[in-house]
Design a protein around this motif. Structure first.
Motif, short mmCIF file in Angstrom:
data_model
loop_
_atom_site.label_atom_id
_atom_site.label_comp_id
_atom_site.label_asym_id
_atom_site.label_seq_id
_atom_site.Cartn_x
_atom_site.Cartn_y
_atom_site.Cartn_z
N GLY A 40 22.66 -8.45 18.68
CA GLY A 40 23.57 -7.32 18.46
C GLY A 40 23.35 -6.29 19.56
N ASP A 41 24.15 -5.26 19.51
CA ASP A 41 24.06 -4.19 20.50
C ASP A 41 23.07 -3.15 19.98
N ILE A 42 21.93 -3.02 20.65
CA ILE A 42 20.90 -2.10 20.17
C ILE A 42 21.41 -0.65 20.14
N THR A 43 22.38 -0.33 21.00
CA THR A 43 22.92 1.04 21.02
C THR A 43 23.80 1.32 19.82
N LEU A 44 24.15 0.28 19.06
CA LEU A 44 25.00 0.48 17.88
C LEU A 44 24.25 0.29 16.56
N LYS A 45 22.96 0.01 16.63
CA LYS A 45 22.19 -0.16 15.40
C LYS A 45 22.13 1.17 14.64
N ASP A 46 22.19 1.08 13.32
CA ASP A 46 22.22 2.29 12.49
C ASP A 46 21.00 3.18 12.68
N TYR A 47 19.88 2.57 13.01
CA TYR A 47 18.62 3.31 13.11
C TYR A 47 18.36 3.86 14.51
N ILE A 53 16.02 6.09 21.22
CA ILE A 53 16.33 4.81 21.86
C ILE A 53 15.21 4.34 22.78
N ILE A 54 14.55 5.22 23.48
CA ILE A 54 13.47 4.80 24.38
C ILE A 54 12.33 4.19 23.57
N LYS A 55 12.03 4.79 22.45
CA LYS A 55 11.00 4.25 21.56
C LYS A 55 11.38 2.85 21.08
N LYS A 56 12.67 2.64 20.79
CA LYS A 56 13.13 1.34 20.32
C LYS A 56 13.04 0.29 21.42
N ILE A 57 13.35 0.68 22.64
CA ILE A 57 13.21 -0.25 23.76
C ILE A 57 11.74 -0.61 23.96
N ASN A 121 31.89 5.40 19.36
CA ASN A 121 31.95 5.54 20.82
C ASN A 121 31.17 6.75 21.30
N LYS A 122 31.28 7.85 20.57
CA LYS A 122 30.57 9.07 20.96
C LYS A 122 29.07 8.85 20.91
N ARG A 123 28.60 8.24 19.84
CA ARG A 123 27.16 8.02 19.68
C ARG A 123 26.64 7.03 20.72
#
Length: 238
Positions: A40-47, A53-57, A121-123
């Motif tokens: 999936g697209d990590i930038t679209l995950k609910d969390y 995002i840097i922490k998730k990467i 899209n904004k998020r």
């Protein structure tokens, strides 16, 4: 620590790895290449947000580090490949339609819930800006490269909702086409039919304008150039 240094590729799905894996392993043969499939697209995950995002990467890289295992010093580059999904189009280009799934066209998006897609899209745009301006993650050079509207659009020239089975077949055929021919792939991805000319920053500035994030564009050619930071292309953007 490993004898070879490690290049990490973060991709959205297994078909992305299937299409690009052999090419990247051939081109970066002097290093180890590891793919992280996010499913999936990590930038679209609910969390996920621009704040975390840097922490998730980092957590994605940590999982690879622990699996093999590697040390942080083994990693020399993080390459993140992401679909645009029309993220930067004007709000008015998101149109209401009685459709089950979001439909993408080169000048608009159709969706049942227009406000939801505009908010998405904004998020996603905020998260992408954070990522494209980061430069390093835990001291490791990091850059994010885009395919618009998605990888299939760029590689196969079709903007449609491929099934998982279709993606698998197309990606396997694509991998077979370029097996042992990494330079031919670089020539393809650098061609003016898809490549956005300019520096890394230039390409991101371009994809953010108008409906460019729905059109067939990519800046993946930059990852093959020194430091992935500049382009030899000088012609006008397609």
């Amino acid at each position: 620590m490993t004898e070879k240094k490690v290049v990490i590729f973060i991709v959205e799905g297994p078909s992305d790895e299937a299409a690009l894996g052999t090419i990247m392993k051939e081109y970066f043969a002097s290093n180890e290449v590891q793919f992280v499939v996010v499913h999936g697209d990590i930038t679209l995950k609910d969390y996920v947000s621009a704040d975390n995002i840097i922490k998730k990467i980092k957590s994605q890289i940590e999982a690879v580090k622990n699996k093999y295992p590697y040390q942080w010093g083994d990693f020399i580059r993080i390459v993140h490949i992401v679909d645009m999904d029309g993220v930067y189009i004007p709000d008015e280009a998101v149109r209401a339609a009685d459709v089950e799934a979001v439909r993408y066209f080169e000048d608009h998006i159709e969706a049942k819930n227009v406000l939801e897609i505009r908010a998405r899209n904004k998020r996603k745009g905020e998260i992408l800006y954070k990522l494209r301006t980061t430069g390093k993650i835990r001291g490791i050079p990091y850059q994010i490269y885009f395919n618009s509207c998605n990888l299939e659009h760029v590689l196969y020239g079709e903007l449609k909702d491929f099934t998982d089975e279709e993606k698998e077949i197309r990606s396997d055929n694509f991998a077979d086409l370029y097996e042992g021919r990494a330079e031919a792939f670089i020539e393809f991805i650098s061609g003016l039919a898809v490549a956005v000319p300019g520096t890394y920053k230039d390409t991101w500035n371009y994809i953010e304008k108008n409906c460019n994030s729905l059109n067939r564009h990519s800046n993946m050619h930059l990852l093959f150039e020194q430091n992935g930071a500049s382009s030899q292309l000088t012609a006008a953007a397609p």
